[in-house]
Design a protein around this motif. Structure first.
Motif, PDB file in Angstrom:
ATOM      1  N   VAL A  89       0.853  -1.180   0.000  1.00 20.11           N
ATOM      2  CA  VAL A  89       0.000   0.000   0.000  1.00 20.11           C
ATOM      3  C   VAL A  89       0.893   1.234   0.000  1.00 20.11           C
ATOM      4  CG1 VAL A  89      -0.231   0.088   2.527  1.00 20.11           C
ATOM      5  CG2 VAL A  89      -1.967   1.170   1.069  1.00 20.11           C
ATOM      6  N   LEU A  90       0.496   2.231  -0.785  1.00 19.14           N
ATOM      7  CA  LEU A  90       1.193   3.519  -0.849  1.00 19.14           C
ATOM      8  C   LEU A  90       0.261   4.580  -0.289  1.00 19.14           C
ATOM      9  CD1 LEU A  90       3.578   5.288  -1.789  1.00 19.14           C
ATOM     10  CD2 LEU A  90       2.498   5.393  -4.047  1.00 19.14           C
ATOM     11  N   ILE A  91       0.671   5.225   0.790  1.00 20.42           N
ATOM     12  CA  ILE A  91      -0.171   6.172   1.523  1.00 20.42           C
ATOM     13  C   ILE A  91       0.390   7.578   1.328  1.00 20.42           C
ATOM     14  CG2 ILE A  91      -0.987   6.847   3.812  1.00 20.42           C
ATOM     15  CD1 ILE A  91      -0.616   3.857   4.613  1.00 20.42           C
ATOM     16  N   ASN A  92      -0.471   8.491   0.869  1.00 11.82           N
ATOM     17  CA  ASN A  92      -0.017   9.859   0.587  1.00 11.82           C
ATOM     18  C   ASN A  92      -0.979  10.866   1.193  1.00 11.82           C
ATOM     19  OD1 ASN A  92       1.955  11.530  -0.707  1.00 11.82           O
ATOM     20  ND2 ASN A  92       0.407  12.115  -2.201  1.00 11.82           N
ATOM     21  N   ASP A  93      -0.434  11.896   1.817  1.00  7.85           N
ATOM     22  CA  ASP A  93      -1.289  12.863   2.508  1.00  7.85           C
ATOM     23  C   ASP A  93      -1.839  13.952   1.593  1.00  7.85           C
ATOM     24  OD1 ASP A  93       1.066  14.206   2.072  1.00  7.85           O
ATOM     25  OD2 ASP A  93       1.293  14.965   4.114  1.00  7.85           O
ATOM     26  N   ARG A  94      -1.469  13.932   0.314  1.00  3.67           N
ATOM     27  CA  ARG A  94      -1.944  14.920  -0.641  1.00  3.67           C
ATOM     28  C   ARG A  94      -2.861  14.263  -1.672  1.00  3.67           C
ATOM     29  NH1 ARG A  94      -1.778  19.524   1.355  1.00  3.67           N
ATOM     30  NH2 ARG A  94      -2.122  20.304  -0.753  1.00  3.67           N
ATOM     31  N   PRO A  95      -3.640  15.051  -2.439  1.00  2.00           N
ATOM     32  CA  PRO A  95      -4.548  14.453  -3.438  1.00  2.00           C
ATOM     33  C   PRO A  95      -3.849  14.031  -4.714  1.00  2.00           C
ATOM     34  CG  PRO A  95      -4.799  16.834  -3.406  1.00  2.00           C
ATOM     35  CD  PRO A  95      -3.884  16.501  -2.264  1.00  2.00           C
ATOM     36  N   VAL A  96      -2.583  14.412  -4.881  1.00  2.09           N
ATOM     37  CA  VAL A  96      -1.822  14.006  -6.064  1.00  2.09           C
ATOM     38  C   VAL A  96      -0.534  13.329  -5.628  1.00  2.09           C
ATOM     39  CG1 VAL A  96      -2.754  15.795  -7.576  1.00  2.09           C
ATOM     40  CG2 VAL A  96      -0.695  16.276  -6.239  1.00  2.09           C
ATOM     41  N   LEU A  97       0.006  12.516  -6.521  1.00  4.99           N
ATOM     42  CA  LEU A  97       1.268  11.841  -6.272  1.00  4.99           C
ATOM     43  C   LEU A  97       2.425  12.698  -6.778  1.00  4.99           C
ATOM     44  CD1 LEU A  97       0.112   8.357  -7.601  1.00  4.99           C
ATOM     45  CD2 LEU A  97       0.349   8.995  -5.189  1.00  4.99           C
ATOM     46  N   GLY A  98       3.616  12.399  -6.285  1.00  7.78           N
ATOM     47  CA  GLY A  98       4.797  13.069  -6.808  1.00  7.78           C
ATOM     48  C   GLY A  98       5.532  13.945  -5.824  1.00  7.78           C
ATOM     49  N   GLY A  99       4.897  14.281  -4.694  1.00  7.92           N
ATOM     50  CA  GLY A  99       5.592  15.085  -3.694  1.00  7.92           C
ATOM     51  C   GLY A  99       6.075  16.409  -4.248  1.00  7.92           C
ATOM     52  N   ASN A 100       7.356  16.708  -4.063  1.00  9.58           N
ATOM     53  CA  ASN A 100       7.914  17.962  -4.562  1.00  9.58           C
ATOM     54  C   ASN A 100       7.843  18.072  -6.078  1.00  9.58           C
ATOM     55  OD1 ASN A 100       8.511  19.124  -2.115  1.00  9.58           O
ATOM     56  ND2 ASN A 100      10.675  18.571  -2.124  1.00  9.58           N
ATOM     57  N   ALA A 101       7.748  16.942  -6.769  1.00  5.70           N
ATOM     58  CA  ALA A 101       7.681  16.956  -8.234  1.00  5.70           C
ATOM     59  C   ALA A 101       6.271  17.157  -8.759  1.00  5.70           C
ATOM     60  CB  ALA A 101       8.245  15.648  -8.797  1.00  5.70           C
ATOM     61  N   SER A 102       5.266  17.135  -7.909  1.00  8.58           N
ATOM     62  CA  SER A 102       3.876  17.204  -8.355  1.00  8.58           C
ATOM     63  C   SER A 102       3.512  18.600  -8.834  1.00  8.58           C
ATOM     64  CB  SER A 102       2.939  16.800  -7.216  1.00  8.58           C
ATOM     65  OG  SER A 102       2.878  17.840  -6.243  1.00  8.58           O
ATOM     66  N   SER A 103       2.323  18.720  -9.395  1.00 10.36           N
ATOM     67  CA  SER A 103       1.838  20.018  -9.866  1.00 10.36           C
ATOM     68  C   SER A 103       1.621  20.995  -8.723  1.00 10.36           C
ATOM     69  CB  SER A 103       0.530  19.842 -10.639  1.00 10.36           C
ATOM     70  OG  SER A 103      -0.498  19.374  -9.774  1.00 10.36           O
ATOM     71  N   GLU A 104       1.529  20.501  -7.489  1.00  9.24           N
ATOM     72  CA  GLU A 104       1.335  21.385  -6.352  1.00  9.24           C
ATOM     73  C   GLU A 104       2.594  22.179  -6.019  1.00  9.24           C
ATOM     74  OE1 GLU A 104      -2.057  19.581  -3.510  1.00  9.24           O
ATOM     75  OE2 GLU A 104      -0.084  18.649  -3.267  1.00  9.24           O
ATOM     76  N   ILE A 105       3.770  21.615  -6.348  1.00 10.93           N
ATOM     77  CA  ILE A 105       5.036  22.232  -5.941  1.00 10.93           C
ATOM     78  C   ILE A 105       5.954  22.489  -7.138  1.00 10.93           C
ATOM     79  CG2 ILE A 105       7.054  21.981  -4.451  1.00 10.93           C
ATOM     80  CD1 ILE A 105       5.320  20.192  -2.638  1.00 10.93           C
ATOM     81  N   ARG A 106       6.084  21.531  -8.074  1.00  9.58           N
ATOM     82  CA  ARG A 106       6.746  21.701  -9.361  1.00  9.58           C
ATOM     83  C   ARG A 106       8.261  21.872  -9.256  1.00  9.58           C
ATOM     84  NH1 ARG A 106       2.158  24.693 -13.165  1.00  9.58           N
ATOM     85  NH2 ARG A 106       0.376  23.787 -12.073  1.00  9.58           N
ATOM     86  N   VAL A 107       8.886  21.002  -8.477  1.00 10.64           N
ATOM     87  CA  VAL A 107      10.342  20.961  -8.433  1.00 10.64           C
ATOM     88  C   VAL A 107      10.821  19.984  -9.501  1.00 10.64           C
ATOM     89  CG1 VAL A 107      12.372  20.395  -7.039  1.00 10.64           C
ATOM     90  CG2 VAL A 107      10.396  21.537  -5.983  1.00 10.64           C
ATOM     91  N   THR A 108      11.816  20.379 -10.264  1.00  9.80           N
ATOM     92  CA  THR A 108      12.348  19.526 -11.325  1.00  9.80           C
ATOM     93  C   THR A 108      12.947  18.250 -10.743  1.00  9.80           C
ATOM     94  OG1 THR A 108      12.866  21.487 -12.627  1.00  9.80           O
ATOM     95  CG2 THR A 108      13.981  19.458 -13.243  1.00  9.80           C
ATOM     96  N   VAL A 109      12.703  17.117 -11.399  1.00 11.06           N
ATOM     97  CA  VAL A 109      13.263  15.835 -10.949  1.00 11.06           C
ATOM     98  C   VAL A 109      14.722  15.776 -11.400  1.00 11.06           C
ATOM     99  CG1 VAL A 109      13.030  13.329 -10.949  1.00 11.06           C
ATOM    100  CG2 VAL A 109      10.993  14.768 -11.108  1.00 11.06           C
ATOM    101  N   ASN A 110      15.562  16.504 -10.681  1.00 13.66           N
ATOM    102  CA  ASN A 110      16.992  16.499 -10.980  1.00 13.66           C
ATOM    103  C   ASN A 110      17.646  15.220 -10.473  1.00 13.66           C
ATOM    104  OD1 ASN A 110      17.484  19.044 -12.294  1.00 13.66           O
ATOM    105  ND2 ASN A 110      17.026  20.036 -10.341  1.00 13.66           N
TER     106      ASN A 110
END
Length: 643
Positions: A89-110
């Motif tokens: 199971v993958l549990i996430n506290d936000r409505p989208v996946l990706g964390g800092n890389a998601s559309s909510e934050i938009r950090v480049t996956v360097n």
């Protein structure tokens, strides 16, 4: 385990009573398995049934592996675990996946960049590369909201993997030194979940679940002397690298005025040491705030100020008169969720430090690698303009190793970590925090979780008894471990008496079984054809029983492939599926003297291709390689075969 005072003293207590828990004290006595769904005050009349009802707001589930946090690290951990066959199971506290890389934050996956060699880049493969390639295939428009859905599809289509969004892991029960279950709150359904598991992976960054389990952690900056770190301060302190909010603009084609919100904090250009406005397209990462004591407790205050500072920068751009070119430019998006760099760092059996990384220490338990510069952000962020926003302390000659002992808890025996909360020093974190590096850590612990369950070992026991089990599986799954070639004794390709190719323009087809799945600097480990429609054939002296063929193709690992907020940064990238990648091919086995097709691949999107087919008894296998996604030649780095 007694319930933490945290639960009683913060808004969680209010939250609990708000959904009908009779009392926090009662929960404290009953534990996680208490009657969380008692809702005596809920006055619900079900019109359809014509009677009173009581909402069911408590659920229970059991998994082999529980992954908390769905940034790049958590995604890679969960997918690796599920692919290994563990119910995950993958549990996430936000409505989208990706964390800092998601559309909510938009950090480049360097990933690994800035190396002091002729290539500068040593790109990550495995699961994180799969994600990036799929994004260019399905999202050539570089839309962050579409990226969210590419990631969502990638994760939810995985067998053995359940995904829980809008769900915060609040607490953990432990018995002896093991987590038995965790308590989660899903805000969107007003439901408490009790999740049992055998192995737990905290990839959430802040690590609330792990902290509630009692895992040892530290925050702040170590003193120079503790780990002999030249980039550390002389005296230890509590400062943690800050969080940033980002923004994106667009050109309206006509002048548009900007009216700042009341919470705007003015940008004082004359005081901003090296915080210069160099473009108007996207940014600015230096709109950042750290904390000296508890960056988690300061989150909401910092978030409010960060929004104010970002609008202050934009107000200066639009209304100071210093940027007349901004007349037609408007804000198109401003992040409301700050992207964090640092908070808790959980302690493992090893704490990775600056000297080990700079001296390229070789670890017997190496499972991942990094190479981003030591990139420490200054204490205080934008509120400390006397210092520059970031210190690029040093670049690396070559990639460094990350040991497995830094990825599990030293005192909770079934708990592992990946991401920015792993067992490293503050200075080391300034490099290891980069998202693609975190993804490699995630794949390592997700793979390790299933091995630990199968062997009934703890992660520490896996390290001590047979770390090669984990390393060999990671290498097979296309994770590069520096200076650790594969030596898989089950690989039948290594037993072939001959390997021949229809043509060769560089390399040698014998290198396809040398255990190295990529080239090294000035060291070739590939075979490359002359043109498309090439053939590679393996012959055995005696028939072998075969049901799997695996190969590693080319995606040009010395070129970046991340999505940018500013497409102008794509000048040195290919904004599509890598043209070098093998697109279509067939596999044939020689059965009773005749060639039989056993696999046919079209529109391939992965560097690692694993094929399974009905078992055949064969003396030879032939790969008929048809075409790439654009390159004139076909390059392979490895071919494996298994019964």
């Amino acid at each position: 385990m007694k319930r933490r005072d945290f639960f009683k003293q913060t808004t969680l207590a209010t939250l609990a009573t708000g959904v009908g828990v009779s009392s926090v004290e009662a929960r404290d006595k009953k534990g996680i398995k208490g009657e969380l769904s008692a809702r005596e005050k809920d006055n619900w009349y079900q019109v359809g049934e014509g009677k009173k009802g009581v909402p069911s707001r408590q659920k229970h589930a059991k998994y082999d592996v529980v992954v908390v946090g769905a940034g790049i690290a958590g995604i890679c951990a969960a997918v690796a675990s599920a692919r290994s066959g563990a119910k995950t199971v993958l549990i996430n506290d936000r409505p989208v996946l990706g964390g800092n890389a998601s559309s909510e934050i938009r950090v480049t996956v360097n990933g690994v960049m800035h190396l002091k060699n002729k290539y500068k880049v040593e790109r990550e493969t495995g699961i994180v590369e799969e994600l990036l390639i799929e994004n260019w295939h399905y999202n050539p428009q570089e839309s962050y909201p579409v990226w969210d859905h590419v990631v969502y599809d990638f994760v939810t289509r995985e067998e053995n993997l359940d995904v829980m969004l809008n769900t915060q892991a609040l607490d953990a029960n432990t018995k002896n030194d093991k987590i038995t279950d965790i308590l989660c709150w899903q805000a969107s359904t007003e439901t408490y979940f009790t999740i049992e598991g055998k192995m737990f992976c905290d990839c959430s960054g802040d690590g609330l679940m792990a902290a509630q389990a009692g895992a040892e952690y530290r925050t702040g900056r170590e003193a120079k002397a503790e780990f002999n770190e030249s980039f550390a301060p002389d005296k230890a302190d509590g400062w943690q690298m800050g969080a940033s909010v980002m923004m994106i603009t667009k050109d309206m084609g006509r002048p548009v005025k900007y009216y700042p919100p009341k919470f705007m904090i003015p940008y004082e250009a004359d005081k901003m040491n090296k915080r210069r406005i160099k473009h108007l397209k996207e940014g600015f990462w230096w709109v950042e705030l750290g904390s000296e004591y508890d960056i988690i407790a300061d989150y909401e205050e910092n978030r409010h100020k960060l929004l104010g500072y970002m609008h202050g920068v934009w107000d200066y751009i639009k209304n100071s008169g210093e940027f007349p070119e901004s007349a037609n430019i408007v804000l198109d998006w401003v992040g409301s969720v700050p992207g964090r760099r640092e908070s808790r760092r959980f302690m493992g059996d090893h704490i990775l430090s600056q000297p080990e990384m700079q001296n390229n220490k070789q670890f017997e338990d190496a499972v991942a690698y990094g190479g981003w510069s030591f990139d420490e952000h200054c204490p205080g962020g934008i509120e400390n303009p006397s210092e520059p926003p970031s210190y690029f302390h040093a670049r690396f000659e070559e990639v460094y190793q990350v040991p497995f002992r830094s990825l599990y808890s030293k005192n909770i025996s079934n708990l592992m970590f990946a991401g920015r909360n792993v067992s490293v020093t503050h200075v080391a974190l300034s490099s290891t925090r980069i998202q693609a590096t975190c993804g490699l850590m995630g794949q390592a612990i997700g793979t390790a979780a299933k091995l630990c369950i199968d062997k009934k070992w703890t992660p520490r026991e896996l390290t001590q008894k047979d770390i090669s089990l984990l390393q060999e599986q990671l290498l097979r799954d296309d994770v590069y471990i520096p200076n650790r070639p594969s030596n898989d004794q089950k690989d039948l390709a290594k037993q072939a008496k001959s390997i021949i190719a229809s043509s060769t323009s560089s390399g040698n087809c014998q290198l396809l079984v040398d255990g190295l799945g990529r080239d090294k600097i000035d060291e070739v480990h590939h075979w490359e054809s002359e043109g498309n429609n090439a053939t590679v054939q393996m012959e055995w002296e005696k028939n072998v029983s075969l049901s799997k063929i695996e190969l590693k193709a080319d995606t040009n690992l010395y070129r970046n492939m991340m999505m940018h907020k500013n497409p102008e940064k794509n000048a040195k990238q290919v904004t599509a599926v890598p043209p070098e990648l093998l697109k279509s091919f067939t596999v044939e086995a020689r059965v009773n003297g005749k060639w039989k097709e056993v696999a046919n691949v079209k529109d391939n999107l992965t560097r690692l291709v694993k094929l399974s087919f009905e078992t055949v008894s064969t003396s030879a296998v032939r790969l008929k390689l048809k075409e790439t996604w654009g390159a004139k030649n076909i390059r392979l780095y490895e071919v494996r075969s298994y019964s």
